[in-house]
Motif scaffolding. Structure first.
Motif, PDB file in Angstrom:
ATOM      1  N   LEU A  33     -28.853  37.978 -37.121  1.00  0.00           N
ATOM      2  CA  LEU A  33     -28.226  38.220 -35.823  1.00  0.00           C
ATOM      3  C   LEU A  33     -27.096  37.226 -35.569  1.00  0.00           C
ATOM      4  CD1 LEU A  33     -31.317  39.025 -33.590  1.00  0.00           C
ATOM      5  CD2 LEU A  33     -29.506  40.609 -34.295  1.00  0.00           C
ATOM      6  N   THR A  34     -27.296  35.993 -35.999  1.00  0.00           N
ATOM      7  CA  THR A  34     -26.254  34.973 -35.853  1.00  0.00           C
ATOM      8  C   THR A  34     -25.017  35.371 -36.649  1.00  0.00           C
ATOM      9  OG1 THR A  34     -27.917  33.264 -35.496  1.00  0.00           O
ATOM     10  CG2 THR A  34     -25.716  32.526 -36.182  1.00  0.00           C
ATOM     11  N   GLU A  35     -25.228  35.861 -37.869  1.00  0.00           N
ATOM     12  CA  GLU A  35     -24.109  36.325 -38.687  1.00  0.00           C
ATOM     13  C   GLU A  35     -23.400  37.494 -38.020  1.00  0.00           C
ATOM     14  OE1 GLU A  35     -25.815  37.305 -42.451  1.00  0.00           O
ATOM     15  OE2 GLU A  35     -26.179  35.210 -42.978  1.00  0.00           O
ATOM     16  N   ALA A  36     -24.162  38.434 -37.488  1.00  0.00           N
ATOM     17  CA  ALA A  36     -23.577  39.604 -36.834  1.00  0.00           C
ATOM     18  C   ALA A  36     -22.773  39.186 -35.605  1.00  0.00           C
ATOM     19  CB  ALA A  36     -24.671  40.587 -36.444  1.00  0.00           C
ATOM     20  N   ALA A  37     -23.280  38.236 -34.852  1.00  0.00           N
ATOM     21  CA  ALA A  37     -22.589  37.785 -33.642  1.00  0.00           C
ATOM     22  C   ALA A  37     -21.253  37.129 -33.979  1.00  0.00           C
ATOM     23  CB  ALA A  37     -23.471  36.819 -32.858  1.00  0.00           C
ATOM     24  N   ALA A  47     -11.136  36.289 -39.753  1.00  0.00           N
ATOM     25  CA  ALA A  47     -10.942  34.842 -39.599  1.00  0.00           C
ATOM     26  C   ALA A  47     -11.995  34.042 -40.358  1.00  0.00           C
ATOM     27  CB  ALA A  47     -10.971  34.474 -38.116  1.00  0.00           C
ATOM     28  N   THR A  48     -13.169  34.644 -40.589  1.00  0.00           N
ATOM     29  CA  THR A  48     -14.249  33.915 -41.261  1.00  0.00           C
ATOM     30  C   THR A  48     -14.445  34.353 -42.710  1.00  0.00           C
ATOM     31  OG1 THR A  48     -15.942  35.487 -40.534  1.00  0.00           O
ATOM     32  CG2 THR A  48     -15.496  33.595 -39.089  1.00  0.00           C
ATOM     33  N   TYR A  49     -13.686  35.367 -43.155  1.00  0.00           N
ATOM     34  CA  TYR A  49     -13.871  35.907 -44.504  1.00  0.00           C
ATOM     35  C   TYR A  49     -13.484  34.881 -45.560  1.00  0.00           C
ATOM     36  CZ  TYR A  49     -13.407  38.792 -48.651  1.00  0.00           C
ATOM     37  OH  TYR A  49     -13.533  39.294 -49.920  1.00  0.00           O
ATOM     38  N   GLU A  50     -14.370  34.706 -46.514  1.00  0.00           N
ATOM     39  CA  GLU A  50     -14.083  33.855 -47.662  1.00  0.00           C
ATOM     40  C   GLU A  50     -14.281  34.688 -48.911  1.00  0.00           C
ATOM     41  OE1 GLU A  50     -16.045  30.065 -47.751  1.00  0.00           O
ATOM     42  OE2 GLU A  50     -16.007  29.920 -45.584  1.00  0.00           O
TER      43      GLU A  50
END
Length: 73
Positions: A33-37, A47-50
């Motif tokens: 859920l944290t990842e989904a948020a 912006a967070t894609y690596e």
């Protein structure tokens, strides 16, 4: 955390994922859920894609692939 109205196959997948990661079901679900948020919008995701290490891929490659798949459907 109580999971209600979760289809059996979803619950099983979550329980299996938790076991594979040596986590409680609660900890595993909270982590997912944290990842989904973090990626509720595509802008946030980009912006967070690596890109995967050592693949030579760049954000532009991923963006082009998403656009190509979206346009094809």
């Amino acid at each position: 955390m109580n999971l209600r109205d979760v289809p059996d196959e979803v619950y099983t997948a979550l329980a299996d994922g938790a076991a594979a990661n040596h986590q409680s079901l609660n900890a595993f679900v909270v982590e997912r859920l944290t990842e989904a948020a973090r990626v509720l919008t595509i802008g946030d995701y980009l912006a967070t894609y690596e890109p995967p290490a050592g693949t030579g891929l760049a954000l532009e490659h991923a963006t082009a692939a998403v656009r190509e798949a979206r346009d094809a459907s």
